[in-house]
Design a protein around this motif. Structure first.
Motif, PDB file in Angstrom:
ATOM      1  N   GLU A 105      24.837 -16.828   6.720  1.00 14.81           N
ATOM      2  CA  GLU A 105      25.548 -15.634   6.289  1.00 14.81           C
ATOM      3  C   GLU A 105      24.851 -15.023   5.069  1.00 14.81           C
ATOM      4  N   GLY A 106      24.635 -13.730   5.117  1.00 16.94           N
ATOM      5  CA  GLY A 106      24.007 -13.040   4.003  1.00 16.94           C
ATOM      6  C   GLY A 106      22.500 -13.008   4.056  1.00 16.94           C
ATOM      7  N   VAL A 107      21.893 -13.574   5.091  1.00 14.04           N
ATOM      8  CA  VAL A 107      20.444 -13.514   5.258  1.00 14.04           C
ATOM      9  C   VAL A 107      20.124 -12.455   6.310  1.00 14.04           C
ATOM     10  N   VAL A 108      19.318 -11.474   5.924  1.00 17.56           N
ATOM     11  CA  VAL A 108      19.007 -10.358   6.808  1.00 17.56           C
ATOM     12  C   VAL A 108      17.507 -10.265   7.027  1.00 17.56           C
ATOM     13  N   THR A 109      17.133  -9.515   8.040  1.00 19.22           N
ATOM     14  CA  THR A 109      15.728  -9.197   8.275  1.00 19.22           C
ATOM     15  C   THR A 109      15.361  -7.974   7.449  1.00 19.22           C
ATOM     16  N   ALA A 110      14.225  -8.030   6.791  1.00 19.41           N
ATOM     17  CA  ALA A 110      13.729  -6.886   6.027  1.00 19.41           C
ATOM     18  C   ALA A 110      12.357  -6.500   6.545  1.00 19.41           C
ATOM     19  N   TYR A 111      12.175  -5.216   6.796  1.00 24.49           N
ATOM     20  CA  TYR A 111      10.839  -4.688   7.113  1.00 24.49           C
ATOM     21  C   TYR A 111      10.267  -4.126   5.817  1.00 24.49           C
ATOM     22  N   ILE A 112       9.095  -4.603   5.418  1.00 22.79           N
ATOM     23  CA  ILE A 112       8.525  -4.245   4.124  1.00 22.79           C
ATOM     24  C   ILE A 112       7.546  -3.081   4.266  1.00 22.79           C
ATOM     25  N   GLU A 113       7.817  -2.025   3.498  1.00 21.61           N
ATOM     26  CA  GLU A 113       6.958  -0.841   3.475  1.00 21.61           C
ATOM     27  C   GLU A 113       6.017  -0.817   2.280  1.00 21.61           C
ATOM     28  N   MET A 114       6.480  -1.358   1.133  1.00 19.99           N
ATOM     29  CA  MET A 114       5.704  -1.254  -0.098  1.00 19.99           C
ATOM     30  C   MET A 114       5.667  -2.576  -0.852  1.00 19.99           C
ATOM     31  N   LEU A 115       4.579  -2.754  -1.599  1.00 15.74           N
ATOM     32  CA  LEU A 115       4.382  -3.924  -2.440  1.00 15.74           C
ATOM     33  C   LEU A 115       4.481  -3.527  -3.911  1.00 15.74           C
ATOM     34  N   PRO A 116       4.707  -4.493  -4.805  1.00 15.57           N
ATOM     35  CA  PRO A 116       4.753  -4.171  -6.229  1.00 15.57           C
ATOM     36  C   PRO A 116       3.449  -3.593  -6.778  1.00 15.57           C
ATOM     37  N   SER A 117       2.346  -3.771  -6.066  1.00 14.03           N
ATOM     38  CA  SER A 117       1.056  -3.248  -6.525  1.00 14.03           C
ATOM     39  C   SER A 117       0.758  -1.837  -6.020  1.00 14.03           C
ATOM     40  N   ASP A 118       1.608  -1.275  -5.177  1.00 15.39           N
ATOM     41  CA  ASP A 118       1.302   0.012  -4.542  1.00 15.39           C
ATOM     42  C   ASP A 118       1.514   1.193  -5.487  1.00 15.39           C
ATOM     43  N   THR A 119       0.490   2.022  -5.607  1.00 12.65           N
ATOM     44  CA  THR A 119       0.589   3.266  -6.377  1.00 12.65           C
ATOM     45  C   THR A 119       0.722   4.477  -5.453  1.00 12.65           C
ATOM     46  N   VAL A 120       0.761   4.224  -4.162  1.00 16.46           N
ATOM     47  CA  VAL A 120       1.038   5.243  -3.145  1.00 16.46           C
ATOM     48  C   VAL A 120       2.349   4.871  -2.479  1.00 16.46           C
ATOM     49  N   LYS A 121       3.208   5.861  -2.226  1.00 16.87           N
ATOM     50  CA  LYS A 121       4.470   5.578  -1.557  1.00 16.87           C
ATOM     51  C   LYS A 121       4.245   5.591  -0.052  1.00 16.87           C
ATOM     52  N   TYR A 122       4.420   4.420   0.554  1.00 16.53           N
ATOM     53  CA  TYR A 122       4.326   4.293   2.001  1.00 16.53           C
ATOM     54  C   TYR A 122       5.732   4.296   2.579  1.00 16.53           C
ATOM     55  N   GLU A 123       5.865   4.871   3.768  1.00 16.26           N
ATOM     56  CA  GLU A 123       7.179   4.984   4.400  1.00 16.26           C
ATOM     57  C   GLU A 123       7.004   4.939   5.910  1.00 16.26           C
ATOM     58  N   LYS A 143       9.423   7.634  11.344  1.00 16.49           N
ATOM     59  CA  LYS A 143      10.523   7.267  12.236  1.00 16.49           C
ATOM     60  C   LYS A 143      10.232   7.591  13.695  1.00 16.49           C
ATOM     61  N   ASN A 144       9.379   8.562  13.960  1.00 14.30           N
ATOM     62  CA  ASN A 144       9.084   8.922  15.341  1.00 14.30           C
ATOM     63  C   ASN A 144       8.163   7.907  16.017  1.00 14.30           C
ATOM     64  N   THR A 145       7.133   7.453  15.292  1.00 14.29           N
ATOM     65  CA  THR A 145       6.135   6.578  15.905  1.00 14.29           C
ATOM     66  C   THR A 145       6.350   5.105  15.615  1.00 14.29           C
ATOM     67  N   GLY A 146       7.021   4.786  14.498  1.00 13.97           N
ATOM     68  CA  GLY A 146       7.171   3.401  14.096  1.00 13.97           C
ATOM     69  C   GLY A 146       5.989   2.865  13.311  1.00 13.97           C
ATOM     70  N   PHE A 147       5.031   3.746  12.972  1.00 18.44           N
ATOM     71  CA  PHE A 147       3.898   3.340  12.157  1.00 18.44           C
ATOM     72  C   PHE A 147       4.185   3.616  10.688  1.00 18.44           C
ATOM     73  N   LEU A 148       3.553   2.825   9.831  1.00 17.06           N
ATOM     74  CA  LEU A 148       3.660   3.035   8.395  1.00 17.06           C
ATOM     75  C   LEU A 148       2.730   4.169   8.005  1.00 17.06           C
ATOM     76  N   MET A 149       3.247   5.133   7.244  1.00 14.55           N
ATOM     77  CA  MET A 149       2.444   6.291   6.877  1.00 14.55           C
ATOM     78  C   MET A 149       2.433   6.478   5.353  1.00 14.55           C
ATOM     79  N   VAL A 150       1.478   7.263   4.881  1.00 15.73           N
ATOM     80  CA  VAL A 150       1.454   7.669   3.484  1.00 15.73           C
ATOM     81  C   VAL A 150       2.459   8.796   3.300  1.00 15.73           C
ATOM     82  N   ASP A 151       3.463   8.551   2.456  1.00 17.40           N
ATOM     83  CA  ASP A 151       4.443   9.588   2.160  1.00 17.40           C
ATOM     84  C   ASP A 151       3.925  10.492   1.053  1.00 17.40           C
ATOM     85  N   ARG A 152       3.488   9.876  -0.053  1.00 18.39           N
ATOM     86  CA  ARG A 152       2.917  10.651  -1.160  1.00 18.39           C
ATOM     87  C   ARG A 152       2.297   9.683  -2.163  1.00 18.39           C
TER      88      ARG A 152
END
Length: 211
Positions: free
Chosen positions: A27-45, A48-57
């Motif tokens: 109970e209380g354990v969920v699946t997380a899909y990770i988009e960004m790391l603490p080292s990222d200076t680019v926002k990845y997101e 939603k249409n393709t399911g691929f990770l993209m550069v947001d900004r």
């Protein structure tokens, strides 16, 4: 749009094709899909249409996320999530965000992991509820025994609050963001349940075999 057969033949869509928790999860354990790391200076997101990770900004400031950052699959922030936020009438219309602390360095995104929910931040972004669930990597040697927000050093939550209050800042432009409400595990689980209800209400038809 999707059915179980399509999910089986192709890589599963991180939002629609993955379960929000494993069948045998505690109970209380969920699946997380990770988009960004603490080292990222680019926002990845997730696109939603393709399911691929993209550069947001590119991040405009020097701030980087203090934890692994992503979302819980098959969640959606809409009417039910907004009801849990006193100062917002609507939610942001995205999957429910999650921040995961790990003692060991994880060096890549576009992965899934099991996260133990310990609390959350009620973020209001320009009038929209945009909750951030706080979790720890399940089984982590340092944080794995944490079960509620009070078990975390306060600086961990403070850094998350500071990041989310500043990461959209643009000189000369006012952005109204509130991150002053922090809640514990029980409320976090209720927010997750509300987001799953919102997902079923808005996207449940994707799993209707007749569609």
């Amino acid at each position: 749009m999707y059915n179980d057969g399509e999910f089986a033949r192709w890589r599963r869509h991180p939002w629609h094709g993955l379960a929000p928790m494993a069948d045998d999860a505690d109970e209380g354990v969920v699946t997380a899909y990770i988009e960004m790391l603490p080292s990222d200076t680019v926002k990845y997101e997730l696109d939603k249409n393709t399911g691929f990770l993209m550069v947001d900004r590119p991040q405009r400031t020097t701030a980087t996320p203090p934890a692994l950052y992503g979302f819980i699959p098959r969640t959606y922030c809409a009417e039910e999530v907004a009801k849990r936020c006193e100062h917002a009438d609507v939610a942001d219309g995205d999957p429910l965000d999650i921040c995961v602390f790990s003692e060991r360095l994880i060096t890549r995104a576009d992965i899934i992991l099991q996260a133990r929910v310990v609390g959350g931040i009620q973020m209001i972004d320009d009038g929209e509820a945009d909750d951030k669930i706080i979790a720890v990597l399940d089984g982590d040697n340092i944080w794995g025994g944490v079960h509620d927000i009070a078990d975390l050093p306060p600086i961990k939550t403070e850094r998350l609050q500071h990041y989310f209050s500043t990461y959209k800042m643009i000189p000369g432009k006012d952005i109204e963001i509130r991150v002053d409400t922090v809640y514990g595990r029980d409320e976090a689980l209720k927010v997750i349940e509300a987001s799953r209800t919102d997902y079923n209400n808005h996207y449940g038809h994707l799993f209707d075999r007749k569609s």
